[in-house]
Design an enzyme around this catalytic site. Structure first.
Site, short mmCIF file in Angstrom:
data_model
loop_
_atom_site.label_atom_id
_atom_site.label_comp_id
_atom_site.label_asym_id
_atom_site.label_seq_id
_atom_site.Cartn_x
_atom_site.Cartn_y
_atom_site.Cartn_z
N SER A 77 0.84 -1.19 0.00
CA SER A 77 0.00 0.00 0.00
C SER A 77 0.88 1.25 0.00
CB SER A 77 -0.96 -0.04 1.19
OG SER A 77 -1.98 0.91 1.05
N ASP A 215 -6.21 -3.31 -2.28
CA ASP A 215 -5.05 -3.04 -1.42
C ASP A 215 -4.40 -4.31 -0.88
OD1 ASP A 215 -3.53 -2.25 1.04
OD2 ASP A 215 -4.34 -0.28 0.55
#
Length: 355
Positions: A77, A215
């Site tokens: 991320s 993500d």
């Protein structure tokens, strides 16, 4: 080994054609440690990680990029964005400035005063029904930084996790640092960044090439064990040779109390994903320490004295995290410098090259 490969089509699950034999490790000098930098996810709180690395560059490397001291960089991320930036040749100082100066473009503050408070409240409530932020803003900022660079052009070895929602599989983008890794050579860095950072409820999932990316923090917010596995299976290194600098972005304990105990139900456990993310990180640190030895692992995180900062709270991040990063380097900088910054990393030569 060929100097180039043809970019593969993306029409099947990532797991199609997975290896059925043990990976053959590449040689590694017995007199050199394998140094890993692993960076957690955490939204705008990635400013802490960037500032830690920038401070180390300033104090111990004369401003030279810290990526030159690591043999493998992994990030999830926001940590994946930092890893890609380092792989693209940027310094941590430049990435810190990016978070500080342009983070408000990705996570708008809504303004000051009562009107700004109302806008922020409305955005937080909208997350129950719809993602909160425009991924186009994130894309614009990342494009200005990464341009049209491909993963195969990275100057250091990278592993960037995501989750693929079309086929329901974990997904790790990798530079071509082993003969087994040639699928991602031509992937644009900007696509990899958007794939690893598409945080549920904050950004729309990133669709590209027949895949739907979410993500990487869903399953590997702390990518530490990805890094350890990569080192021990791709290279002929012993556990004692692996040294790791792991950086978190703040981790408040998840407590089970109140309505969770007495009432239960989905409404009261709606934030259970936070527990899964935090426990995954805690587990990764513990497992890595058992494998390589606690003396070979340095874990840095936001001090508990820092107020809680939401992953989209840019204003609080720039107010509290730079000083927190400085204090952490004050406490651990000398040990980090001794373990990781005394000499440059083993030169990285990709197995496959861009045409």
């Amino acid at each position: 080994m060929p100097d180039d490969v043809i970019r593969p089509a993306r029409t099947e699950p990532r797991s199609t054609g997975i290896a059925t034999a043990r990976r053959v490790p590449l040689s590694w000098p017995k007199d050199r440690n394998f140094r890993i930098l692993a960076i957690d996810g955490g939204g705008i709180r990635g400013l802490f990680s960037a500032h830690v690395l920038a401070t180390l560059e300033h104090r111990f490397l004369g401003g030279r990029t810290i990526a030159s001291c690591f043999d493998l960089v992994v990030g999830t991320s926001t940590g994946g964005i930092l890893a890609l930036g380092l792989g693209a040749g940027l310094t941590a100082s430049a990435l810190r400035d990016l978070y500080r100066d342009r983070g408000c473009e990705i996570f708008p503050t809504g303004g000051v005063g009562w009107l700004g408070d109302i806008r922020r409240w409305l955005r937080s409530k909208r997350r129950f029904l719809r993602y909160s932020y425009d991924s186009e803003a994130l894309s614009r900022v990342l494009t200005d930084v990464l341009g049209d660079q491909k993963l195969g052009s990275a100057t250091t070895r990278l592993c960037i996790p995501s989750f693929e929602g079309e086929y329901g599989e974990v997904f790790v983008f990798k530079t071509p640092h082993h003969p087994a890794f040639k699928k991602d050579l031509y992937e644009p860095m900007i696509k990899v960044a958007l794939a690893t950072a598409a945080a549920p409820t904050y950004f729309r999932p990133h669709s590209n090439g027949g895949y739907t990316f979410v993500d990487g923090g869903i399953w590997a917010n702390n990518p530490l064990m990805i890094a350890v596995t990569e080192a021990l299976t791709s290279f002929d290194v012993s556990r004692e040779q692996v040294c790791i600098l792991s950086i978190g972005c703040g981790d408040d304990p998840y407590r089970v109390s109140g309505s969770k105990i007495f009432k239960g139900g989905m409404l009261h456990w709606k934030d259970i994903m936070l527990a899964a993310i935090r426990l995954q990180s805690q587990s990764a640190v513990g497992q890595a320490g058992l494998i390589v030895g606690p003396e070979n692992l340095i874990r840095l995180d936001v001090p508990k004295s820092v107020p809680k900062i939401e992953l989209d709270d840019w204003a609080s991040a720039i107010k509290h995290l730079p000083a927190a990063a400085e204090s952490v380097v004050d406490a651990s900088g000398e040990r980090i410098a001794q373990m990781f910054l005394q000499q440059s990393a083993q030169p990285y030569a990709p197995v496959y090259r861009l045409q």
